[in-house]
Write a protein that holds these residues in place. Structure first.
Motif, mmCIF file in Angstrom:
data_model
loop_
_atom_site.group_PDB
_atom_site.id
_atom_site.type_symbol
_atom_site.label_atom_id
_atom_site.label_comp_id
_atom_site.label_asym_id
_atom_site.label_seq_id
_atom_site.Cartn_x
_atom_site.Cartn_y
_atom_site.Cartn_z
ATOM 1 N N ILE A 1 -55.789 35.617 1.798
ATOM 2 C CA ILE A 1 -55.693 36.525 0.654
ATOM 3 C C ILE A 1 -55.027 35.738 -0.475
ATOM 4 O O ILE A 1 -53.934 35.199 -0.294
ATOM 5 C CB ILE A 1 -54.859 37.778 0.997
ATOM 6 C CG1 ILE A 1 -55.430 38.500 2.224
ATOM 7 C CG2 ILE A 1 -54.767 38.706 -0.210
ATOM 8 C CD1 ILE A 1 -56.840 39.008 2.070
ATOM 9 N N PRO A 2 -55.667 35.650 -1.633
ATOM 10 C CA PRO A 2 -55.057 34.882 -2.726
ATOM 11 C C PRO A 2 -53.850 35.613 -3.307
ATOM 12 O O PRO A 2 -53.777 36.842 -3.241
ATOM 13 C CB PRO A 2 -56.187 34.785 -3.757
ATOM 14 C CG PRO A 2 -57.021 35.993 -3.504
ATOM 15 C CD PRO A 2 -56.948 36.243 -2.023
ATOM 16 N N PRO A 3 -52.921 34.884 -3.886
ATOM 17 C CA PRO A 3 -51.777 35.553 -4.519
ATOM 18 C C PRO A 3 -52.192 36.241 -5.813
ATOM 19 O O PRO A 3 -53.097 35.785 -6.502
ATOM 20 C CB PRO A 3 -50.798 34.413 -4.791
ATOM 21 C CG PRO A 3 -51.654 33.195 -4.864
ATOM 22 C CD PRO A 3 -52.821 33.436 -3.948
ATOM 23 N N LYS B 1 -49.466 39.428 -0.346
ATOM 24 C CA LYS B 1 -49.366 40.546 0.599
ATOM 25 C C LYS B 1 -50.024 41.786 0.004
ATOM 26 O O LYS B 1 -50.170 41.919 -1.203
ATOM 27 C CB LYS B 1 -47.907 40.849 0.942
ATOM 28 C CG LYS B 1 -47.153 39.674 1.520
ATOM 29 C CD LYS B 1 -47.711 39.244 2.842
ATOM 30 C CE LYS B 1 -46.896 38.097 3.416
ATOM 31 N NZ LYS B 1 -47.628 37.281 4.334
ATOM 32 N N VAL B 2 -50.394 42.710 0.886
ATOM 33 C CA VAL B 2 -51.156 43.885 0.472
ATOM 34 C C VAL B 2 -50.401 45.159 0.832
ATOM 35 O O VAL B 2 -49.966 45.334 1.969
ATOM 36 C CB VAL B 2 -52.542 43.889 1.154
ATOM 37 C CG1 VAL B 2 -53.343 45.110 0.753
ATOM 38 C CG2 VAL B 2 -53.301 42.618 0.816
ATOM 39 N N SER C 1 -42.229 47.502 -4.217
ATOM 40 C CA SER C 1 -42.451 47.216 -2.797
ATOM 41 C C SER C 1 -42.519 45.715 -2.529
ATOM 42 O O SER C 1 -42.322 45.279 -1.409
ATOM 43 C CB SER C 1 -43.746 47.882 -2.322
ATOM 44 O OG SER C 1 -44.865 47.257 -2.938
ATOM 45 N N GLY C 2 -42.851 44.936 -3.560
ATOM 46 C CA GLY C 2 -42.871 43.483 -3.428
ATOM 47 C C GLY C 2 -44.231 42.865 -3.188
ATOM 48 O O GLY C 2 -44.409 41.673 -3.390
ATOM 49 N N GLU C 3 -45.213 43.642 -2.737
ATOM 50 C CA GLU C 3 -46.537 43.084 -2.484
ATOM 51 C C GLU C 3 -47.257 42.772 -3.792
ATOM 52 O O GLU C 3 -47.010 43.396 -4.815
ATOM 53 C CB GLU C 3 -47.402 44.062 -1.664
ATOM 54 C CG GLU C 3 -46.960 44.228 -0.229
ATOM 55 C CD GLU C 3 -45.967 45.357 -0.030
ATOM 56 O OE1 GLU C 3 -45.403 45.843 -1.033
ATOM 57 O OE2 GLU C 3 -45.751 45.745 1.124
ATOM 58 N N GLY C 4 -48.180 41.823 -3.724
ATOM 59 C CA GLY C 4 -48.937 41.451 -4.910
ATOM 60 C C GLY C 4 -50.135 42.347 -5.167
ATOM 61 O O GLY C 4 -50.588 42.483 -6.298
ATOM 62 N N TRP C 5 -50.671 42.939 -4.110
ATOM 63 C CA TRP C 5 -51.895 43.733 -4.221
ATOM 64 C C TRP C 5 -51.688 45.124 -3.645
ATOM 65 O O TRP C 5 -50.814 45.331 -2.805
ATOM 66 C CB TRP C 5 -53.034 43.061 -3.452
ATOM 67 C CG TRP C 5 -53.322 41.660 -3.861
ATOM 68 C CD1 TRP C 5 -52.989 40.516 -3.181
ATOM 69 C CD2 TRP C 5 -54.000 41.222 -5.040
ATOM 70 N NE1 TRP C 5 -53.427 39.411 -3.865
ATOM 71 C CE2 TRP C 5 -54.050 39.815 -5.011
ATOM 72 C CE3 TRP C 5 -54.573 41.883 -6.121
ATOM 73 C CZ2 TRP C 5 -54.650 39.058 -6.007
ATOM 74 C CZ3 TRP C 5 -55.170 41.130 -7.119
ATOM 75 C CH2 TRP C 5 -55.209 39.735 -7.058
#
Length: 167
Positions: A106-108, A122-123, A137-141
């Motif tokens: 999974i790309p950033p 992260k998702v 939440s900290g996830e990128g997606w």
């Protein structure tokens, strides 16, 4: 300007003039450079979104119109490992697991509050449609496993005022 006999040096006026010219050039160049880097982030976002969305759609096409999921780890596994028609994943291809992988990783997410964090790839799973970003939440997606919608996990806007989550 004027040179004194036997000495070659710049006058104070010449030095001030050079400093003013450098200041004007910097004032013009710095905003252009910063816009260029923002444009690169926008382009990277569009590319990453297209890549992941294509992988999600291809997965669904090969798995009875079921999107990868239902949780974040299942989403990653189903896109980055081999799978059978039911979505069971393995790390090596065999006759019963002919599908995938659709992505190497999974790309950033290149934009937003979590762009430069270790968790940018992260998702976050969302049950709303469209998925509701939660940058804290900290996830990128953010992803909805029911609808297959995949968005950057941010409420930020690009330089033109367009929300990244509408890309």
């Amino acid at each position: 300007m004027f040179l004194r006999k036997g000495k070659s040096a710049f006058t104070l006026v010449e030095l001030v003039l050079v400093i003013v010219i450098i200041g004007v050039l910097a004032a013009v160049a710095i905003p252009r450079l910063s816009r260029g880097s923002a444009g690169a982030g926008n382009a990277a976002l569009a590319t990453n979104l297209a890549m992941v969305r294509n992988a999600i759609n291809l997965y669904a096409a090969e798995h009875n119109n079921t999107f990868p999921g239902p949780d974040a780890q299942g989403f990653v596994d189903k896109l980055t490992k081999f799978s059978d028609r039911t979505g069971t994943t393995v790390t090596t291809r065999d006759d019963s697991h002919p599908y995938g992988p659709y992505l190497l990783a999974i790309p950033p997410c290149p934009v937003g509050e979590n762009a430069n964090k270790d968790t940018a790839n992260k998702v976050l799973i969302s049950t709303t449609s469209p998925p509701t970003p939660d940058p804290s939440s900290g996830e990128g997606w953010v992803y909805n496993a029911t609808t297959g919608e995949f968005l950057p996990n941010t409420d930020a806007k690009d330089d033109a005022g367009k929300l990244y989550k509408t890309y």
